[in-house]
Scaffold this active site. Structure first.
Site, PDB file in Angstrom:
ATOM      1  N   LYS A  35       0.649  -1.504   0.286  1.00 46.38           N
ATOM      2  CA  LYS A  35       0.390  -0.312   0.139  1.00 46.38           C
ATOM      3  C   LYS A  35       0.670   1.392  -0.345  1.00 46.38           C
ATOM      4  O   LYS A  35       2.300   0.819   0.513  1.00 46.38           O
ATOM      5  CB  LYS A  35      -1.040   0.030   1.023  1.00 46.38           C
ATOM      6  CG  LYS A  35      -0.382  -0.004   2.721  1.00 46.38           C
ATOM      7  CD  LYS A  35      -1.113   0.094   4.136  1.00 46.38           C
ATOM      8  CE  LYS A  35      -0.615   0.503   5.064  1.00 46.38           C
ATOM      9  NZ  LYS A  35      -1.833   0.430   6.064  1.00 46.38           N
ATOM     10  N   TYR A 273      14.069  32.024   2.770  1.00 48.96           N
ATOM     11  CA  TYR A 273      12.536  32.770   2.822  1.00 48.96           C
ATOM     12  C   TYR A 273      12.772  32.599   4.617  1.00 48.96           C
ATOM     13  O   TYR A 273      13.610  31.682   5.278  1.00 48.96           O
ATOM     14  CB  TYR A 273      11.906  30.940   2.902  1.00 48.96           C
ATOM     15  CG  TYR A 273      11.401  31.194   1.181  1.00 48.96           C
ATOM     16  CD1 TYR A 273      11.018  32.225   0.286  1.00 48.96           C
ATOM     17  CD2 TYR A 273      11.486  30.065   1.114  1.00 48.96           C
ATOM     18  CE1 TYR A 273      10.675  31.876  -0.523  1.00 48.96           C
ATOM     19  CE2 TYR A 273      10.425  30.018  -0.581  1.00 48.96           C
ATOM     20  CZ  TYR A 273      10.535  31.284  -1.494  1.00 48.96           C
ATOM     21  OH  TYR A 273      10.100  30.862  -2.700  1.00 48.96           O
TER      22      TYR A 273
HETATM   23  C1  LIG Z   1      -3.567  -3.696   8.369  1.00 51.10           C
HETATM   24  C2  LIG Z   1      -2.667  -3.673   8.050  1.00 51.10           C
HETATM   25  N1  LIG Z   1      -1.186  -4.788   7.591  1.00 51.10           N
HETATM   26  C3  LIG Z   1      -0.107  -4.754   8.183  1.00 51.10           C
HETATM   27  C4  LIG Z   1       0.496  -3.617   7.408  1.00 51.10           C
HETATM   28  C5  LIG Z   1       1.775  -3.631   7.524  1.00 51.10           C
HETATM   29  O1  LIG Z   1       2.571  -2.601   8.920  1.00 51.10           O
HETATM   30  P1  LIG Z   1       4.053  -3.352   8.623  1.00 51.10           P
HETATM   31  O2  LIG Z   1       4.005  -2.495   7.857  1.00 51.10           O
HETATM   32  O3  LIG Z   1       4.107  -2.604  10.089  1.00 51.10           O
HETATM   33  O4  LIG Z   1       4.371  -4.603   8.739  1.00 51.10           O
HETATM   34  C6  LIG Z   1      -0.445  -2.528   7.914  1.00 51.10           C
HETATM   35  C7  LIG Z   1       0.590  -1.368   7.385  1.00 51.10           C
HETATM   36  O5  LIG Z   1       0.092  -0.517   8.404  1.00 51.10           O
HETATM   37  C8  LIG Z   1      -1.608  -1.883   7.875  1.00 51.10           C
HETATM   38  O6  LIG Z   1      -2.000  -1.322   7.558  1.00 51.10           O
END
Ligand SMILES: Cc1ncc(COP(=O)(O)O)c(C=O)c1O
Length: 381
Positions: A35, A273
């Site tokens: 993601k 800036y």
């Molecule tokens: C639902 C879910 N599962 C797994 C993960 C993976 O987590 P990590 O990056 O700590 O392995 C995330 C990351 O935010 C998540 O939202």
């Protein structure tokens, strides 16, 4: 020639995924969480590397239905889980493309059933359970309503339950996580008692995957560790308390820019800036074409450094939208277009996402995933 770019190391990604997989029992599947544009590494790039190793990565996790569709259209046939909120308008697309929703709303279940029947498909779904994060998830007391709804849905297959840890990476006291695990086990028992076989349950993020085999169930969801970072210092510390386990993580991403101008300024010159920095000696400056638009946080203003020719060049003045200014007075031989390391190794020095996170009071996750998706990503060996 790019001004600013990212390199993704295939061998580092493979090394991490292989290391994580080695901590799992052979039957446990590894979901590669891609993601947020593959945690900033590039969705297309990371998935295309992982696809070369089907014995390691079995499943993908994305937040957005659109990202799931992108992976499917890129020719990925594996399971793709939509970890974020899929609303009613996404349902036809999910069903058509066999994208597995993680459902947290009762009202969506009959809508999925209706669409599954319309498309004459058996549709896999996951239910996400509230075990203590108080974010997404169905409440324990609502289980009977879900069971009743699902018993009217012949076209849906409840593949499994999922949940997410609240603070497993924030502490070395894992009692809250243990309570979450116990509650998740109760959810599973309740659904199994009602006749749902639940072949694939999952709760483990990276920290849980590395630390607690009892959280692995049938699949783990590894994000940050796949990209070569520990979830936190606490996770790394807790892991070192398990000498029977070995794992090294290699950062996958390098972020580079170039020198866009060099100039000498006298003492008492204000820089950038807001005139927040004033030179105290004759100073040679390099102007670099990267800024907060690119994901280089403005909080690093006057604080951090970049690496040029293996040496630290401190930031002078504020991070601008598209530029930063660094002091190269002490670095001989700098020329226009020379490579500059924002994240990565140069000579004996290195800057990691953890380093940048420490400068701005955030976490490596945020540093990585905020690197602007428009910056080119190149895969290197
Ligand atoms: C639902 C879910 N599962 C797994 C993960 C993976 O987590 P990590 O990056 O700590 O392995 C995330 C990351 O935010 C998540 O939202």
């Amino acid at each position: 020639m790019d001004n600013t770019w990212v390199e993704i190391s295939e061998s580092a990604l493979l090394h991490n995924l292989r290391g994580i997989k080695s901590l799992l029992s052979p039957a446990t599947e590894l979901m590669f969480v891609v993601k947020a544009n593959g945690y900033g590494h590039g969705l297309r790039e990371t998935a295309s590397i992982a696809e070369k190793y089907p014995d390691i990565v079995h499943d993908y996790g994305v937040h957005l239905p659109e990202d799931g569709l992108f992976l499917r259209n890129s020719g990925i046939h594996k399971n793709i889980y939509i970890l974020g909120y899929a609303n009613a308008t996404h349902i036809p697309l999910l069903v058509e493309n066999d994208l597995i929703p993680v459902i947290t709303n009762l009202e969506l279940i009959p809508l999925f059933e209706k669409e599954a029947r319309r498309q004459k498909k058996k549709v896999k779904i996951t239910l996400k359970c509230e075990t203590g994060t108080n974010r997404q998830g169905i409440l324990f007391d609502d289980i009977p309503r879900y069971i009743q709804s699902l018993s009217n849905c012949a076209s849906l297959e409840l593949e499994g339950l999922s949940t997410h840890f609240a603070n497993i990476e924030d502490t070395i006291d894992h009692s809250y996580a243990e309570r979450q695990l116990m509650l998740f086990q109760k959810f599973i028992a309740a659904f199994k008692k009602a006749g749902f076989p639940l072949p694939k349950n999952h709760m483990a993020c990276s920290a849980a995957t590395l630390l607690f085999p009892e959280t692995h169930f049938e699949m783990v969801r590894a994000g940050i560790s796949s990209y070569g970072y520990w979830s936190s210092k606490e996770t790394s510390l807790s892991f070192s308390g398990h000498p029977e386990k070995t794992l090294t993580l290699r950062p996958v991403l390098t972020w580079k820019t170039r020198i866009g101008q060099i100039k000498e300024v006298p003492p008492d010159s204000y820089i950038g800036y807001g005139c927040t920095f004033k030179t105290e000696y004759p100073t040679r400056l390099a102007i670099l074409p990267v800024g907060y638009f690119d994901g280089y946080d403005r909080g690093i203003s006057n604080t951090g450094y970049v690496l040029i020719h293996g040496k630290r060049a401190p930031l002078r003045g504020r991070v601008c939208m598209n530029m930063i200014i660094v002091d190269i007075t002490h670095i001989p031989g700098c020329s226009l277009n020379d490579e500059v390391m924002l994240i990565g190794r140069s000579g004996n020095e290195s800057i990691s996402a953890d380093t940048l996170a420490s400068w701005t009071g955030t976490i490596n996750y945020e540093i990585l995933c905020r690197i602007n998706p428009g910056i080119p990503r190149y895969m290197i060996s």
